[in-house]
Enzyme design. Structure first.
Site, PDB file in Angstrom:
ATOM      1  N   LYS A   1       0.831  -1.220   0.000  1.00 49.00           N
ATOM      2  CA  LYS A   1       0.000   0.000   0.000  1.00 49.00           C
ATOM      3  C   LYS A   1       0.856   1.257   0.000  1.00 49.00           C
ATOM      4  CE  LYS A   1      -4.373  -1.872   1.485  1.00 49.00           C
ATOM      5  NZ  LYS A   1      -5.459  -1.993   2.434  1.00 49.00           N
TER       6      LYS A   1
ATOM      7  N   LYS B   1      -6.424 -11.117  -5.174  1.00 46.63           N
ATOM      8  CA  LYS B   1      -7.568 -11.379  -4.285  1.00 46.63           C
ATOM      9  C   LYS B   1      -8.685 -10.356  -4.506  1.00 46.63           C
ATOM     10  CE  LYS B   1      -6.981  -8.839  -0.038  1.00 46.63           C
ATOM     11  NZ  LYS B   1      -7.502  -8.696   1.270  1.00 46.63           N
TER      12      LYS B   1
ATOM     13  N   LYS C   1     -11.882  -4.727  -1.562  1.00 43.15           N
ATOM     14  CA  LYS C   1     -12.713  -3.519  -1.593  1.00 43.15           C
ATOM     15  C   LYS C   1     -12.007  -2.398  -2.338  1.00 43.15           C
ATOM     16  CE  LYS C   1     -13.798  -4.027   3.169  1.00 43.15           C
ATOM     17  NZ  LYS C   1     -12.418  -3.826   3.652  1.00 43.15           N
TER      18      LYS C   1
END
Ligand code: AQP
Length: 333
Positions: free
Chosen positions: A115, A197, A200
Site C-alpha cells: 500500500k 484477491k 474492496k
C-alpha cells in the site's frame, strides 16, 4: 453452571462495500462457529482512516458494515457487535504497544510494502502502524482465536510477536491468540484477474460482487468475469478463474467442491455462468432483505451498537489497566 466459552475477536474495515471475499473468507465462518465461542466483532473504522478517505462515506460505510454483520446471521446471544472508535482503549493500547514494537517488524509487513508503494511519498505513519493497532484490537479482548481470511495471517503473527515480547519484558499481560482460518474460501479471487484477491480497494467494481449488489449488477459482473479458452471447468492451480468461480459456487450452494467440479467438468462457461448468477442472487437476496430491515428500523442499530460498546469497554478497560500497570505507568488516584 454453564462452562465459560473460549473467546474470539475479529473485524472488518469500512473502507468500501463488503464483498463475497469478506463474506466467504471471514463472516461465513464467524456465523458457522458462533455458538462455540463468546464472540466480539468490531467495525474497524480507525483502520479505515490509514488510507485517503471521504469522511461522509466512512460514516455511512461504518453503519452499513455493522448492519451487514447482523444481516449475515450474527446472533447477539453469542456475539457483541461494536465500533472500534467507540472504545478509546484501542487507541490508548496502540500507543503503549507502539513504544514496544521494533520499527523493522513494521517495515517488513507485506501490506505496508504494497500500500505504501501505491501512496508514494504521501504514505502516512498510520499505515506503518496499522499492525500495532490491529494487535491492540485483538489483545485488548484476550481472545483465544481470531477468525480471518488467509491474507490476515501475517497480522496475527505480528500480534503474537508483539504480545510475546511485551509479556517477556513486563510480565504476563496478554493471551497469545491463534488464527482461525478455514481452508475453503480463505482466499476468494478477483473476477477480473484470478491471480489477485477480491478486494474492496480494487479500482474496478467489476472485480468483486458486493453483498448489496442488485441482481442485474450481479448478472453483469458474472457475465463479464474473466474466463479461459478451455471447455469444462476444473480445479486447477493453472486455471485460477475456473478454480475461483467453482469455489464460489460450491460455497454459496453448500456443496462439496469436488462434486461441483464433477458437475461442470464438461460444461462450457456459457452454461456455468447463468447457474452461478442464479445461485449468487438467491444467496444474497435474503441477506439484503435483512439488511434493509436493520437499517430502516429507527434506532435499532444504534441501540445494538451502544450495548455492544458498553460490554466491549468493560473488557478492554481491564486489559488496558493491566498493561499500563505492568509498564510502570502511575495510575490516577
Ligand atoms: N478476497 C478475500 N478472500 C477471503 N477473505 C478475504 N477477506 C478480505 N478479502 C478476502 C477477509 O475479510 C476480512 C476483513 O478484511 P478487511 O476489510 O479488514 O481488510 P482486507 O483483508 O484488506 O479486505 P479488502 O477487501 O482487501 O479491503 P481493502 O481493499 O480495503 O484492503 C479479513 O478477515 C480478511 O481476511
Amino acid at each position: 453452571m454453564t462452562p465459560v466459552k473460549p473467546r474470539t475477536l475479529s473485524g472488518i474495515q469500512p473502507t468500501g462495500q463488503l464483498h463475497l471475499g469478506n463474506y466467504l473468507g471471514a463472516m461465513r465462518n464467524w456465523v458457522a462457529q458462533q455458538e462455540k465461542y463468546d464472540n466480539y466483532f468490531c467495525v474497524v473504522d480507525l483502520h479505515a482512516i490509514t488510507i485517503p478517505h471521504d469522511p461522509q462515506q466512512l460514516r455511512a460505510a461504518t453503519r452499513a458494515v455493522a448492519a451487514l454483520y447482523l444481516a449475515c446471521g450474527i446472533d447477539l446471544t453469542h456475539a457483541t457487535i461494536f465500533i472500534q472508535s467507540h472504545i478509546p482503549a484501542h487507541s490508548q493500547l496502540t500507543w503503549l504497544l507502539m513504544t514496544q514494537t521494533p520499527l523493522n517488524w513494521l517495515e517488513a509487513m507485506t501490506q505496508f510494502k504494497e500500500k505504501s508503494l501505491r501512496q508514494g511519498e504521501n504514505v502516512g505513519a498510520g499505515l506503518l502502524n496499522y499492525p500495532v493497532l490491529m494487535a491492540a484490537d485483538i489483545l485488548l479482548y484476550q481472545p483465544h482465536a481470531v477468525p480471518v481470511g488467509a491474507d490476515q495471517k501475517e497480522h496475527i503473527e505480528i500480534t503474537r510477536d508483539i504480545a510475546r515480547r511485551f509479556n517477556s519484558l513486563y510480565g504476563e499481560t496478554f493471551r497469545l491468540p491463534e488464527p482461525l482460518i478455514q481452508k475453503e474460501g480463505a482466499r476468494i479471487m478477483s473476477l477480473t484477474d484470478g491471480t489477485k484477491k477480491m478486494s474492496k480497494s480494487d479500482e474496478s467494481d467489476l472485480s468483486r460482487i458486493n453483498l448489496l449488489d442488485a441482481p442485474d449488477e450481479i448478472q453483469k459482473k458474472i457475465k463479464k468475469a474473466k474466463t479461459d479458452p478451455i471447455r469444462g471447468l476444473t480445479l486447477d492451480p493453472k486455471r485460477p478463474e475456473s478454480t475461483n468461480l467453482l469455489t464460489i459456487y460450491a460455497l454459496l450452494t453448500s456443496q462439496a467442491l469436488e462434486s461441483v467440479a464433477q458437475e461442470f467438468a464438461i460444461s462450457g462457461w456459457g452454461q456455468f455462468k447463468p447457474k452461478l448468477t442464479d445461485a449468487t442472487i438467491a444467496f444474497l437476496e435474503p441477506m439484503q432483505e435483512r439488511y434493509r430491515h436493520f437499517t430502516t428500523e429507527p434506532g435499532y442499530l444504534e441501540a445494538i451498537l451502544k450495548q455492544g460498546a458498553e460490554k466491549a469497554h468493560a473488557l478492554a478497560h481491564e486489559t488496558l489497566y493491566q498493561a499500563s500497570t505492568n509498564l510502570g505507568l502511575l495510575l490516577p488516584p
